[in-house]
Design an enzyme around this catalytic site. Structure first.
Site, PDB file in Angstrom:
ATOM      1  N   SER A   1      -2.034 -15.184   3.119  1.00 28.73           N
ATOM      2  CA  SER A   1      -1.259 -15.165   2.235  1.00 28.73           C
ATOM      3  C   SER A   1       0.356 -14.878   2.637  1.00 28.73           C
ATOM      4  O   SER A   1       1.084 -15.680   1.952  1.00 28.73           O
ATOM      5  CB  SER A   1      -1.453 -14.059   1.166  1.00 28.73           C
ATOM      6  OG  SER A   1      -0.697 -13.730   0.191  1.00 28.73           O
TER       7      SER A   1
ATOM      8  N   SER B   1       6.427 -11.487  -4.057  1.00 25.61           N
ATOM      9  CA  SER B   1       5.209 -11.580  -4.905  1.00 25.61           C
ATOM     10  C   SER B   1       5.353 -10.408  -6.222  1.00 25.61           C
ATOM     11  O   SER B   1       6.482  -9.618  -5.897  1.00 25.61           O
ATOM     12  CB  SER B   1       4.083 -11.302  -4.307  1.00 25.61           C
ATOM     13  OG  SER B   1       4.002 -10.044  -3.720  1.00 25.61           O
ATOM     14  N   ARG B   2       4.769 -10.803  -7.029  1.00 21.51           N
ATOM     15  CA  ARG B   2       4.654  -9.508  -8.337  1.00 21.51           C
ATOM     16  C   ARG B   2       3.798  -8.624  -7.666  1.00 21.51           C
ATOM     17  O   ARG B   2       2.749  -8.887  -6.608  1.00 21.51           O
ATOM     18  CB  ARG B   2       4.408 -10.075  -9.402  1.00 21.51           C
ATOM     19  CG  ARG B   2       5.449 -10.998  -9.997  1.00 21.51           C
ATOM     20  CD  ARG B   2       5.317 -11.202 -11.680  1.00 21.51           C
ATOM     21  NE  ARG B   2       6.404 -12.168 -12.115  1.00 21.51           N
ATOM     22  CZ  ARG B   2       7.455 -11.953 -12.558  1.00 21.51           C
ATOM     23  NH1 ARG B   2       7.969 -10.737 -12.424  1.00 21.51           N
ATOM     24  NH2 ARG B   2       8.372 -12.702 -12.904  1.00 21.51           N
ATOM     25  N   ALA B   3       3.373  -7.539  -8.428  1.00 21.49           N
ATOM     26  CA  ALA B   3       2.379  -6.600  -7.972  1.00 21.49           C
ATOM     27  C   ALA B   3       1.043  -7.062  -8.144  1.00 21.49           C
ATOM     28  O   ALA B   3       0.491  -7.956  -8.876  1.00 21.49           O
ATOM     29  CB  ALA B   3       2.448  -5.111  -9.052  1.00 21.49           C
TER      30      ALA B   3
ATOM     31  N   LYS C   1      -2.454   1.274   2.698  1.00 27.62           N
ATOM     32  CA  LYS C   1      -3.514  -0.011   2.695  1.00 27.62           C
ATOM     33  C   LYS C   1      -4.194   0.134   4.301  1.00 27.62           C
ATOM     34  O   LYS C   1      -5.312  -0.216   4.419  1.00 27.62           O
ATOM     35  CB  LYS C   1      -2.618  -1.233   2.540  1.00 27.62           C
ATOM     36  CG  LYS C   1      -3.713  -2.311   2.583  1.00 27.62           C
ATOM     37  CD  LYS C   1      -2.938  -3.672   2.344  1.00 27.62           C
ATOM     38  CE  LYS C   1      -2.460  -3.721   0.544  1.00 27.62           C
ATOM     39  NZ  LYS C   1      -2.039  -4.817   0.319  1.00 27.62           N
TER      40      LYS C   1
ATOM     41  N   THR D   1       7.914  -6.677  -5.264  1.00 26.81           N
ATOM     42  CA  THR D   1       9.357  -6.715  -4.993  1.00 26.81           C
ATOM     43  C   THR D   1       9.814  -7.621  -6.184  1.00 26.81           C
ATOM     44  O   THR D   1      11.123  -7.494  -6.569  1.00 26.81           O
ATOM     45  CB  THR D   1       9.675  -7.433  -3.767  1.00 26.81           C
ATOM     46  OG1 THR D   1       9.352  -6.628  -2.667  1.00 26.81           O
ATOM     47  CG2 THR D   1      11.229  -7.794  -3.431  1.00 26.81           C
TER      48      THR D   1
ATOM     49  N   THR E   1      -2.085  -4.855  -6.709  1.00 25.83           N
ATOM     50  CA  THR E   1      -2.437  -3.472  -7.104  1.00 25.83           C
ATOM     51  C   THR E   1      -1.689  -2.571  -6.994  1.00 25.83           C
ATOM     52  O   THR E   1      -2.254  -1.300  -7.506  1.00 25.83           O
ATOM     53  CB  THR E   1      -3.735  -3.226  -6.010  1.00 25.83           C
ATOM     54  OG1 THR E   1      -3.141  -3.020  -4.675  1.00 25.83           O
ATOM     55  CG2 THR E   1      -4.744  -4.241  -6.233  1.00 25.83           C
TER      56      THR E   1
ATOM     57  N   ASP F   1      -8.075  -6.731  -1.017  1.00 24.46           N
ATOM     58  CA  ASP F   1      -7.055  -7.676  -0.279  1.00 24.46           C
ATOM     59  C   ASP F   1      -7.571  -7.662   1.310  1.00 24.46           C
ATOM     60  O   ASP F   1      -7.175  -6.912   2.027  1.00 24.46           O
ATOM     61  CB  ASP F   1      -5.720  -6.777  -0.242  1.00 24.46           C
ATOM     62  CG  ASP F   1      -4.667  -7.619   0.063  1.00 24.46           C
ATOM     63  OD1 ASP F   1      -4.860  -8.794   0.205  1.00 24.46           O
ATOM     64  OD2 ASP F   1      -3.476  -7.099   0.167  1.00 24.46           O
TER      65      ASP F   1
ATOM     66  N   GLY G   1       0.863  -1.150  -0.271  1.00 25.77           N
ATOM     67  CA  GLY G   1      -0.106  -0.219  -0.048  1.00 25.77           C
ATOM     68  C   GLY G   1       0.799   1.396   0.073  1.00 25.77           C
ATOM     69  O   GLY G   1       0.342   2.393   0.126  1.00 25.77           O
TER      70      GLY G   1
END
Length: 493
Positions: free
Chosen positions: A267, A197-199, A291, A206, A201, A259, A171
């Site tokens: 997750s 993880s990938r993006a 977020k 990273t 939202t 999310d 966020g």
């Protein structure tokens, strides 16, 4: 029916194309958007059916999207059997949750088993995730979901008494501390196998940022080789089966832009458990457009993360950090990577806020991991960063992962300037992230934006607020149109 590779990209959802007049559609009463099971060579895949008229396919051919083709391991022209897919039995459990019921461990295990088998459509996955957002998972359900997510995937184990990890709940644009923290921790002798993880939202995850610097799609043997050689890695978790059901959830969360807290906790922690971690430090940015909006909500999330983590054998330490504005200057994979390099290399123009946040997280990690005595982690982290040990370790990790490379440069760069003189009083994280995505991030790794100001700065009329980076003038125009109607930076004259 004979298989045809049609080159259709569907963002993770397997699709099948069949003619409306083919014998299978007629005999089985199949209609567009039905679910079909395709089997060949001992493998099978469940796909969403799209129907086409004559011309694209012959009556005895079935076209497969790239996702379906890869999952099936298909070969052009091979013969496959096609039938209506059996209904996913676990949807009754999803409906039970949707109507206000609670789910037990066995229920989540059944749902996650169907997710892993590809039996739930995107609509059904969205229903499950939406139910958990509208009717939040309690601590028992969150723990059960986390365990189920671990069970359906692979797990790593390490010959070390403490295996460290670090995570940010997200966020906050530009908050790319992970590569710096991993380098510092590994340089101090800690074991830190970081899967990222990938993006979802955001304009960059990273893994997206790290991929501009080194390969991240490593398999399990390669991950083990890197960690055994250098003590740490920074890889894409989606390339391995560590909590693989979460990858399906992430894809849908990106589509519906939610999310939920219980899903977020499951997750995060499922991947830590699957990676073999024993201790994890979690960054929770707090701000009006982050977020997590309030300190009260952040404390509640921290409490739940620690509680669920303890039930799974994880020691969790949470840091509540400033989420009022972006961190660093770059927003987008390559712009953020350049910030990371500047901090690690000790360059004079390195963003101080990114360095200080990474040092604060590293201090807790070093003390938690036993590399520093209580109260001395900050000094050790700063020394390792300033004397070049962190940069040397990061470069070594990149080399073992496949080679250190320079982030790509954008073809188009456009300055967005202040309309009048004044002071920067606020920056909207969400709007700024949207700007970077309209410029092409994260799909185009070079795209995004580079901030020229932060809250508290004074600007003159015509002074740049940020620079947009994109592949085309059209994407620049999209972003500027959005900026015109929803400026993300407030200048008080």
């Amino acid at each position: 029916m004979r298989l045809v590779r049609v080159g259709l990209h569907s963002q993770g959802e397997p699709l099948a194309l069949m003619r409306t007049d083919c014998h299978v559609c007629r005999s089985e009463g199949l209609h567009a958007r039905a679910r079909v099971e395709i089997a060949t060579g001992g493998r099978r895949v469940t796909a969403r059916l799209l129907q086409v008229e004559a011309g694209l396919l012959n009556p005895h051919e079935i076209g497969l999207s790239e996702d379906a083709w890869m999952r099936l391991g298909a070969t052009e022209g091979a013969v496959a059997t096609v039938r209506p897919a059996p209904p996913a039995a676990s949807m009754s459990l999803v409906r039970h949750k949707l109507y206000g019921g609670a789910l037990a461990q066995k229920d989540f295990t059944a749902i996650l088993g169907d997710v892993q088998a590809g039996l739930l459509s995107d609509v059904q996955l969205a229903t499950f995730l939406s139910a958990g957002a509208a009717l939040p998972l309690d601590d028992e359900e969150t723990t059960a979901l986390t365990r189920a997510m671990v069970v359906v995937g692979d797990r790593l184990s390490w010959d070390a008494p403490r295996v460290m990890d670090k995570h940010c709940v997200g966020g906050l644009p530009g908050n790319r501390t992970t590569p710096i923290v991993v380098a510092i921790a590994a340089a101090c002798g800690l074991v830190i196998p970081k899967t990222s993880s990938r993006a979802i939202t955001s304009p960059a995850g990273t893994a997206d940022t790290m991929e501009t610097l080194a390969p991240v799609d490593l398999d399990l043997p390669a991950i083990r080789r890197v960690v055994e050689a250098e003590g740490g890695c920074i890889v894409w978790g989606g390339a391995v089966r560590l909590s693989p059901a979460d990858d399906a959830f992430v894809r849908i969360e990106r589509e519906i832009d939610i999310d939920a807290e219980g899903q977020l906790i499951a997750s995060v922690l499922s991947k830590k458990v699957a990676a073999g971690s024993t201790h994890v430090v979690i960054d929770i940015p707090v701000g009006p457009t982050a977020k997590v909006r309030t300190a009260e909500a952040a404390r509640g999330l921290a409490t739940r993360l620690s509680l669920v983590g303890a039930r799974l054998g994880l020691k969790v330490a949470c840091l509540l950090t400033d989420g009022s504005q972006p961190v660093g200057r770059g927003i987008g994979p390559a712009p953020e990577a350049r910030d990371v390099l500047a901090v690690l290399r000790g360059e004079p123009e390195a963003p101080l806020d990114l360095a200080e946040r990474a040092l604060a997280l590293s201090a807790v990690l070093l003390e938690t991991g036993g590399a520093a005595a209580p109260g001395t982690g900050a000094d050790l982290a700063r020394a390792v960063l300033s004397d070049g040990r962190a940069w040397a370790k990061f470069a070594a990790i990149c080399e073992v992962q496949g080679g250190l490379r320079q982030p790509p440069e954008a073809a188009q760069i456009r300055a967005v300037t202040a309309h009048f003189a004044g002071q920067i009083t606020a920056i909207d994280n969400r709007r700024l992230a949207r700007l970077a995505k309209l410029a092409g991030a994260p799909g185009n790794p070079a795209a995004g934006l580079v901030l020229a100001v932060h809250v508290g700065d004074t600007v003159a009329k015509g002074q740049p607020l940020f620079h947009l980076h994109a592949a085309s003038t059209g994407e620049i125009a999209y972003a500027i149109d959005y900026w015109t109607g929803a400026p993300a930076i407030t200048v008080a004259g």
